[in-house]
Write a protein that holds these residues in place. Structure first.
Motif, PDB file in Angstrom:
ATOM      1  N   SER A 114       0.835  -1.208   0.000  1.00  0.00           N
ATOM      2  CA  SER A 114       0.000   0.000   0.000  1.00  0.00           C
ATOM      3  C   SER A 114       0.863   1.249   0.000  1.00  0.00           C
ATOM      4  CB  SER A 114      -0.874   0.001   1.252  1.00  0.00           C
ATOM      5  OG  SER A 114      -1.426   1.297   1.430  1.00  0.00           O
ATOM      6  N   HIS A 169      -1.617  -1.450  -3.839  1.00  0.00           N
ATOM      7  CA  HIS A 169      -2.847  -1.094  -3.141  1.00  0.00           C
ATOM      8  C   HIS A 169      -2.918   0.424  -2.955  1.00  0.00           C
ATOM      9  CE1 HIS A 169      -6.090  -2.281  -0.259  1.00  0.00           C
ATOM     10  NE2 HIS A 169      -5.678  -1.265   0.463  1.00  0.00           N
ATOM     11  N   ASP A 180      -5.150   3.422  -1.138  1.00  0.00           N
ATOM     12  CA  ASP A 180      -6.157   3.700  -0.119  1.00  0.00           C
ATOM     13  C   ASP A 180      -6.750   5.099  -0.302  1.00  0.00           C
ATOM     14  OD1 ASP A 180      -6.123   1.328   1.627  1.00  0.00           O
ATOM     15  OD2 ASP A 180      -4.024   1.871   1.952  1.00  0.00           O
ATOM     16  N   MET A 215      -9.315   7.805   0.914  1.00  0.00           N
ATOM     17  CA  MET A 215     -10.062   8.145   2.139  1.00  0.00           C
ATOM     18  C   MET A 215     -10.659   9.542   2.010  1.00  0.00           C
ATOM     19  SD  MET A 215      -7.462   6.787   5.056  1.00  0.00           S
ATOM     20  CE  MET A 215      -6.561   5.244   4.872  1.00  0.00           C
ATOM     21  N   MET A 257     -12.361   4.042   0.834  1.00  0.00           N
ATOM     22  CA  MET A 257     -12.919   4.231   2.178  1.00  0.00           C
ATOM     23  C   MET A 257     -13.641   5.568   2.145  1.00  0.00           C
ATOM     24  SD  MET A 257      -9.650   2.742   4.176  1.00  0.00           S
ATOM     25  CE  MET A 257      -8.709   2.861   2.663  1.00  0.00           C
ATOM     26  N   MET A 269     -10.942  -6.210   6.683  1.00  0.00           N
ATOM     27  CA  MET A 269     -10.077  -5.267   7.394  1.00  0.00           C
ATOM     28  C   MET A 269      -9.654  -5.907   8.713  1.00  0.00           C
ATOM     29  SD  MET A 269      -9.656  -2.354   5.651  1.00  0.00           S
ATOM     30  CE  MET A 269      -8.556  -1.811   6.936  1.00  0.00           C
ATOM     31  N   PRO A 286     -10.249   0.894   9.707  1.00  0.00           N
ATOM     32  CA  PRO A 286      -9.609   1.626   8.612  1.00  0.00           C
ATOM     33  C   PRO A 286      -9.392   3.105   8.913  1.00  0.00           C
ATOM     34  CG  PRO A 286     -11.890   1.109   8.063  1.00  0.00           C
ATOM     35  CD  PRO A 286     -11.573   0.384   9.337  1.00  0.00           C
ATOM     36  N   PHE A 345      -5.849   4.493   9.001  1.00  0.00           N
ATOM     37  CA  PHE A 345      -4.424   4.787   9.174  1.00  0.00           C
ATOM     38  C   PHE A 345      -3.579   3.542   8.973  1.00  0.00           C
ATOM     39  CE2 PHE A 345      -6.978   7.654  11.675  1.00  0.00           C
ATOM     40  CZ  PHE A 345      -6.495   8.893  11.272  1.00  0.00           C
ATOM     41  N   GLY A 391       0.020   1.451   9.898  1.00  0.00           N
ATOM     42  CA  GLY A 391       0.836   1.287  11.097  1.00  0.00           C
ATOM     43  C   GLY A 391       0.104   0.829  12.346  1.00  0.00           C
ATOM     44  N   ASP A 447      -6.211  -6.721   5.240  1.00  0.00           N
ATOM     45  CA  ASP A 447      -5.635  -5.382   5.165  1.00  0.00           C
ATOM     46  C   ASP A 447      -5.552  -4.772   6.568  1.00  0.00           C
ATOM     47  OD1 ASP A 447      -4.860  -2.841   4.452  1.00  0.00           O
ATOM     48  OD2 ASP A 447      -6.677  -2.355   3.331  1.00  0.00           O
ATOM     49  N   GLY A 448      -4.317  -4.514   7.007  1.00  0.00           N
ATOM     50  CA  GLY A 448      -4.103  -3.836   8.290  1.00  0.00           C
ATOM     51  C   GLY A 448      -3.248  -4.652   9.232  1.00  0.00           C
ATOM     52  N   GLY A 449      -2.075  -4.128   9.558  1.00  0.00           N
ATOM     53  CA  GLY A 449      -1.206  -4.783  10.540  1.00  0.00           C
ATOM     54  C   GLY A 449      -0.558  -6.061  10.051  1.00  0.00           C
ATOM     55  N   VAL A 499      -2.389  -7.319   1.998  1.00  0.00           N
ATOM     56  CA  VAL A 499      -2.087  -5.896   1.810  1.00  0.00           C
ATOM     57  C   VAL A 499      -1.081  -5.536   2.895  1.00  0.00           C
ATOM     58  CG1 VAL A 499      -3.020  -3.546   1.877  1.00  0.00           C
ATOM     59  CG2 VAL A 499      -4.388  -5.412   0.876  1.00  0.00           C
ATOM     60  N   ILE A 500      -0.039  -4.840   2.506  1.00  0.00           N
ATOM     61  CA  ILE A 500       1.011  -4.547   3.488  1.00  0.00           C
ATOM     62  C   ILE A 500       1.546  -3.135   3.257  1.00  0.00           C
ATOM     63  CG2 ILE A 500       2.634  -5.878   2.032  1.00  0.00           C
ATOM     64  CD1 ILE A 500       4.149  -6.541   4.611  1.00  0.00           C
ATOM     65  N   GLY A 501       1.410  -2.297   4.277  1.00  0.00           N
ATOM     66  CA  GLY A 501       1.810  -0.900   4.132  1.00  0.00           C
ATOM     67  C   GLY A 501       3.095  -0.582   4.856  1.00  0.00           C
ATOM     68  N   SER A 502       2.997  -0.282   6.158  1.00  0.00           N
ATOM     69  CA  SER A 502       4.177   0.182   6.896  1.00  0.00           C
ATOM     70  C   SER A 502       5.291  -0.853   6.931  1.00  0.00           C
ATOM     71  CB  SER A 502       3.791   0.625   8.302  1.00  0.00           C
ATOM     72  OG  SER A 502       2.990  -0.338   8.908  1.00  0.00           O
TER      73      SER A 502
HETATM   74  C1  DX5 Z   1      -5.838   1.263   6.440  1.00  0.00           C
HETATM   75  C2  DX5 Z   1      -5.598   0.937   4.996  1.00  0.00           C
HETATM   76  C3  DX5 Z   1      -4.483  -0.010   4.772  1.00  0.00           C
HETATM   77  C4  DX5 Z   1      -3.125   0.480   5.227  1.00  0.00           C
HETATM   78  C5  DX5 Z   1      -2.408  -0.707   5.796  1.00  0.00           C
HETATM   79  O1  DX5 Z   1      -7.028   1.904   6.640  1.00  0.00           O
HETATM   80  O2  DX5 Z   1      -6.764   0.383   4.383  1.00  0.00           O
HETATM   81  O3  DX5 Z   1      -4.421  -0.446   3.416  1.00  0.00           O
HETATM   82  O4  DX5 Z   1      -2.340   1.029   4.204  1.00  0.00           O
HETATM   83  O5  DX5 Z   1      -1.257  -0.282   6.416  1.00  0.00           O
HETATM   84  P1  DX5 Z   1      -0.466  -1.210   7.436  1.00  0.00           P
HETATM   85  O6  DX5 Z   1       0.010  -2.401   6.670  1.00  0.00           O
HETATM   86  O7  DX5 Z   1       0.623  -0.330   7.927  1.00  0.00           O
HETATM   87  O8  DX5 Z   1      -1.440  -1.604   8.535  1.00  0.00           O
END
Ligand code: DX5
Ligand code: ZN
Length: 216
Positions: free
Chosen positions: A9, A34, A36, A38, A69, A138, A142, A144, A146, A176-178, A196-199
């Motif tokens: 993401s 991905h 996001d 918002m 979102m 999720m 949803p 943020f 991290g 998606d998330g964590g 889905v992987i962000g931080s």
């Molecule tokens: C959160 C988003 C996620 C976010 C995940 O509301 O939908 O896609 O980027 O980020 P991490 O992997 O850091 O939880």
């Protein structure tokens, strides 16, 4: 099931350098990206809209996995389709006429996805399962990047995988998330197809190693 799809993401990317974040995703071996979106109303944060999807489309061949979102997502399908999204996933909680909207997304030639927040049970998806290409569970509330994964949400992945089997359908399940090296194995065990992987992606010093590890 085949290989796990990893969908980094760009929410956690350095926004002063989106181009290099996209290159890092491409170079990592992840085939999805991905995005996001918002609106500050459905979730307490604001990010970007179709113009960034269009810009990213110009510089990558990755599958653009757009996660809306936003309230009234139906107002924006054409904008995101035209911008070059490959899939549009909207929230069950944000749209009354989910079946209609899913069919409209498919009508544009895109993959149609539906997402649920941690407090929404998977049972609400039962009637729309034949109309989806992707269900996004999720694993945080949803808004943020991290945040810490809520382990109870993985039970929903398991339940949904059973519902899919009983209905003899083949949509994909995404979490998606964590998600990180520690939580990913649990999510895979529960039956997810997409991580889905962000931080954790952007923090990693070995992104291709991480993607390889998650894909197995
Ligand atoms: C959160 C988003 C996620 C976010 C995940 O509301 O939908 O896609 O980027 O980020 P991490 O992997 O850091 O939880
Ligand atoms: Zn997301």
């Amino acid at each position: 099931m085949g290989k796990i799809i990893v969908s980094p993401s760009i929410l956690s990317a350095d926004f002063t350098n989106i181009g290099s974040a996209v290159s890092e995703i491409d170079a990592s071996g992840a085939s999805w990206l991905h995005m996001d979106v918002m609106d500050g109303s459905f979730v307490p944060n604001l990010t970007f809209g179709p113009s960034l999807v269009r810009a990213v489309r110009r510089i990558t061949k990755a599958f653009l996995d757009v996660h809306l979102m936003i309230v009234h997502p139906n107002r924006y399908i054409w904008e995101f389709a035209d911008a070059g999204a490959d899939s549009i996933t909207f929230h069950y909680e944000a749209e009354t006429h989910t079946q209609k909207f899913l069919s409209e997304i498919r009508g544009t030639g895109l993959k149609a996805g539906i997402a649920i927040v941690p407090s929404t049970p998977v049972s609400v998806l039962e009637e729309v399962l034949p109309f989806i290409d992707l269900a996004l569970i999720m694993t945080v509330n949803p808004g943020f990047g991290g945040q810490k994964l809520i382990p109870e949400c993985l039970n929903k992945v398991n339940k949904l995988a059973k519902m899919r089997e009983e209905a003899e359908l083949d949509f994909l399940i995404s979490v998606d998330g964590g998600i990180n090296e520690i939580t990913a194995p649990e999510a895979k065990k529960a039956g997810t197809d997409i991580l889905v992987i962000g931080s954790s992606f952007f923090k990693s010093g070995d992104k291709s190693g991480l993607v390889k590890q998650l894909q197995i």
